[in-house]
Motif scaffolding. Sequence first.
Motif, PDB file in Angstrom:
ATOM      1  N   VAL A   1      31.433 -19.544  91.041  1.00  0.00           N
ATOM      2  CA  VAL A   1      32.509 -18.618  90.689  1.00  0.00           C
ATOM      3  C   VAL A   1      33.100 -17.974  91.939  1.00  0.00           C
ATOM      4  N   GLN A   2      32.235 -17.508  92.831  1.00  0.00           N
ATOM      5  CA  GLN A   2      32.733 -16.864  94.053  1.00  0.00           C
ATOM      6  C   GLN A   2      33.538 -17.828  94.914  1.00  0.00           C
ATOM      7  N   ARG A   3      33.110 -19.070  94.966  1.00  0.00           N
ATOM      8  CA  ARG A   3      33.864 -20.060  95.755  1.00  0.00           C
ATOM      9  C   ARG A   3      35.249 -20.294  95.154  1.00  0.00           C
ATOM     10  N   ARG A   4      35.352 -20.283  93.852  1.00  0.00           N
ATOM     11  CA  ARG A   4      36.665 -20.448  93.224  1.00  0.00           C
ATOM     12  C   ARG A   4      37.560 -19.264  93.535  1.00  0.00           C
ATOM     13  N   TYR A   5      36.988 -18.079  93.530  1.00  0.00           N
ATOM     14  CA  TYR A   5      37.784 -16.910  93.893  1.00  0.00           C
ATOM     15  C   TYR A   5      38.266 -16.973  95.335  1.00  0.00           C
ATOM     16  N   LEU A   6      37.440 -17.477  96.219  1.00  0.00           N
ATOM     17  CA  LEU A   6      37.835 -17.604  97.623  1.00  0.00           C
ATOM     18  C   LEU A   6      39.054 -18.504  97.791  1.00  0.00           C
ATOM     19  N   ALA A   7      39.198 -19.451  96.873  1.00  0.00           N
ATOM     20  CA  ALA A   7      40.305 -20.408  96.975  1.00  0.00           C
ATOM     21  C   ALA A   7      41.575 -19.921  96.290  1.00  0.00           C
ATOM     22  N   THR A   8      41.558 -18.703  95.738  1.00  0.00           N
ATOM     23  CA  THR A   8      42.727 -18.202  95.022  1.00  0.00           C
ATOM     24  C   THR A   8      43.414 -17.081  95.793  1.00  0.00           C
ATOM     25  N   THR A   9      44.653 -16.814  95.431  1.00  0.00           N
ATOM     26  CA  THR A   9      45.391 -15.678  95.981  1.00  0.00           C
ATOM     27  C   THR A   9      45.400 -14.582  94.927  1.00  0.00           C
ATOM     28  N   PRO A  10      44.708 -13.466  95.158  1.00  0.00           N
ATOM     29  CA  PRO A  10      44.621 -12.417  94.133  1.00  0.00           C
ATOM     30  C   PRO A  10      45.993 -11.823  93.821  1.00  0.00           C
ATOM     31  N   ALA A  11      46.241 -11.576  92.550  1.00  0.00           N
ATOM     32  CA  ALA A  11      47.518 -11.019  92.114  1.00  0.00           C
ATOM     33  C   ALA A  11      47.349  -9.554  91.728  1.00  0.00           C
TER      34      ALA A  11
ATOM     35  N   LEU B   1      27.501 -12.001 100.451  1.00  0.00           N
ATOM     36  CA  LEU B   1      27.576 -13.445 100.652  1.00  0.00           C
ATOM     37  C   LEU B   1      28.889 -13.843 101.308  1.00  0.00           C
ATOM     38  N   PHE B   2      29.998 -13.308 100.815  1.00  0.00           N
ATOM     39  CA  PHE B   2      31.327 -13.652 101.325  1.00  0.00           C
ATOM     40  C   PHE B   2      32.092 -12.371 101.665  1.00  0.00           C
ATOM     41  N   PRO B   3      31.946 -11.848 102.883  1.00  0.00           N
ATOM     42  CA  PRO B   3      32.662 -10.624 103.258  1.00  0.00           C
ATOM     43  C   PRO B   3      34.183 -10.748 103.167  1.00  0.00           C
ATOM     44  N   GLU B   4      34.697 -11.979 103.178  1.00  0.00           N
ATOM     45  CA  GLU B   4      36.144 -12.195 103.126  1.00  0.00           C
ATOM     46  C   GLU B   4      36.685 -12.243 101.692  1.00  0.00           C
ATOM     47  N   LEU B   5      35.808 -12.173 100.703  1.00  0.00           N
ATOM     48  CA  LEU B   5      36.241 -12.218  99.318  1.00  0.00           C
ATOM     49  C   LEU B   5      37.145 -11.028  99.018  1.00  0.00           C
ATOM     50  N   ALA B   6      38.307 -11.290  98.386  1.00  0.00           N
ATOM     51  CA  ALA B   6      39.316 -10.249  98.196  1.00  0.00           C
ATOM     52  C   ALA B   6      39.682 -10.098  96.728  1.00  0.00           C
ATOM     53  N   ALA B   7      40.035  -8.862  96.348  1.00  0.00           N
ATOM     54  CA  ALA B   7      40.447  -8.584  94.964  1.00  0.00           C
ATOM     55  C   ALA B   7      41.194  -7.258  94.918  1.00  0.00           C
TER      56      ALA B   7
ATOM     57  N   THR C   1      44.865  -4.161  87.112  1.00  0.00           N
ATOM     58  CA  THR C   1      44.263  -4.287  88.443  1.00  0.00           C
ATOM     59  C   THR C   1      44.541  -3.013  89.224  1.00  0.00           C
ATOM     60  N   GLY C   2      43.892  -2.920  90.376  1.00  0.00           N
ATOM     61  CA  GLY C   2      44.229  -1.867  91.315  1.00  0.00           C
ATOM     62  C   GLY C   2      45.540  -2.183  92.015  1.00  0.00           C
ATOM     63  N   PRO C   3      46.029  -1.274  92.884  1.00  0.00           N
ATOM     64  CA  PRO C   3      47.352  -1.423  93.481  1.00  0.00           C
ATOM     65  C   PRO C   3      47.395  -2.252  94.750  1.00  0.00           C
ATOM     66  N   GLU C   4      46.229  -2.634  95.285  1.00  0.00           N
ATOM     67  CA  GLU C   4      46.209  -3.370  96.546  1.00  0.00           C
ATOM     68  C   GLU C   4      44.982  -4.263  96.622  1.00  0.00           C
ATOM     69  N   VAL C   5      45.115  -5.333  97.382  1.00  0.00           N
ATOM     70  CA  VAL C   5      44.010  -6.270  97.568  1.00  0.00           C
ATOM     71  C   VAL C   5      43.138  -5.798  98.730  1.00  0.00           C
ATOM     72  N   VAL C   6      41.839  -5.746  98.495  1.00  0.00           N
ATOM     73  CA  VAL C   6      40.891  -5.385  99.548  1.00  0.00           C
ATOM     74  C   VAL C   6      39.778  -6.417  99.592  1.00  0.00           C
ATOM     75  N   THR C   7      39.340  -6.753 100.785  1.00  0.00           N
ATOM     76  CA  THR C   7      38.203  -7.652 100.938  1.00  0.00           C
ATOM     77  C   THR C   7      36.913  -6.842 100.895  1.00  0.00           C
ATOM     78  N   VAL C   8      35.798  -7.552 100.817  1.00  0.00           N
ATOM     79  CA  VAL C   8      34.501  -6.881 100.913  1.00  0.00           C
ATOM     80  C   VAL C   8      34.393  -6.150 102.245  1.00  0.00           C
ATOM     81  N   ALA C   9      34.836  -6.795 103.330  1.00  0.00           N
ATOM     82  CA  ALA C   9      34.793  -6.155 104.646  1.00  0.00           C
ATOM     83  C   ALA C   9      35.656  -4.899 104.673  1.00  0.00           C
ATOM     84  N   ASP C  10      36.817  -4.940 104.012  1.00  0.00           N
ATOM     85  CA  ASP C  10      37.671  -3.752 103.914  1.00  0.00           C
ATOM     86  C   ASP C  10      36.943  -2.614 103.201  1.00  0.00           C
TER      87      ASP C  10
END
Length: 283
Positions: free
Chosen positions: A245-255, A157-163, A194-203
């Motif tokens: 929920v996914q939209r809220r995650y899109l609006a955040t900066t993952p830590a 749904l959101f390839p740009e979603l990152a975590a 968490t893991g050591p780095e942020v990756v998007t779905v596309a990543d």
Amino acid sequence: MSRILVTGATGNAARHLPGKLLAAGHSVRVLVHRTPGTELDRRIETVAGDLTDAGSLPAALDGIDQVFLVTVGDGAAAFAKAAAAHPELRVLLLSSKAVVNTEFAGFDNPIYRKHLLAEQQLAELGVPLATLRPGGLASNALRWAPGIREHSRVQALFPELAAPLLDPDDLAAVAALILNAGVDAHRGATYTLTGPEVVTVADQVEILSAVLGRPLELVRLTEEEALTALARTQPPEFVRDYIPVQRRYLATTPAVHGTVAELLGRPARTFREWAYANAFRFG
């Protein structure tokens, strides 16, 4: 050594834990809904039960010193009821980082509410307790495995979603460290993982493509398509809250949290490392 009950051992989050506990010399019992297949070590004792049914748990808790506990729909209500007869228990709870995410404050949804309930219920139980709050797991990518095997395609749904995705093996290593030391040594502690780095779905798709050695097509779903697909496997309350929920995650900066490295004395594993270790699961 302890006698340890592991719940959730046939799922992605806890599948690596029993083996680590056996290697450390513990006696391991696993709670199952039915007799498992060959995926469990023969040295592991299995007991049938259901974490939503307190009446099914006495046999699982008999003689147990420590418990690795996953949450269910009602949090840990049934477990707490059964555990009240076992004040000697020490519990390591698998909760979620989402319970303290400020962007979800006041957002009532069953995806996260069960974790908050479990933390509250076990605090009221009064047994020695430590809590793990992981974020998203790298193994969530396994939901794409059928599409990758059959069509070399990932739908999202959101390839740009990152975590900062966490390798479940790191989660198990942290859990094993705490259980090896004894929950008493970590009583009252809460660890955000968490893991050591942020990756998007596309990543993730790009990494899987490189690891598997073949091109993968990434297809962006419409919201209607995503909800239709989810409805085939998920309960209505999950489907209802998924897109908000996914939209809220899109609006955040993952830590990124360094807790895994601090506890284990080595870097947390990256999504790429997880992908190489699990490439066989994608066919």
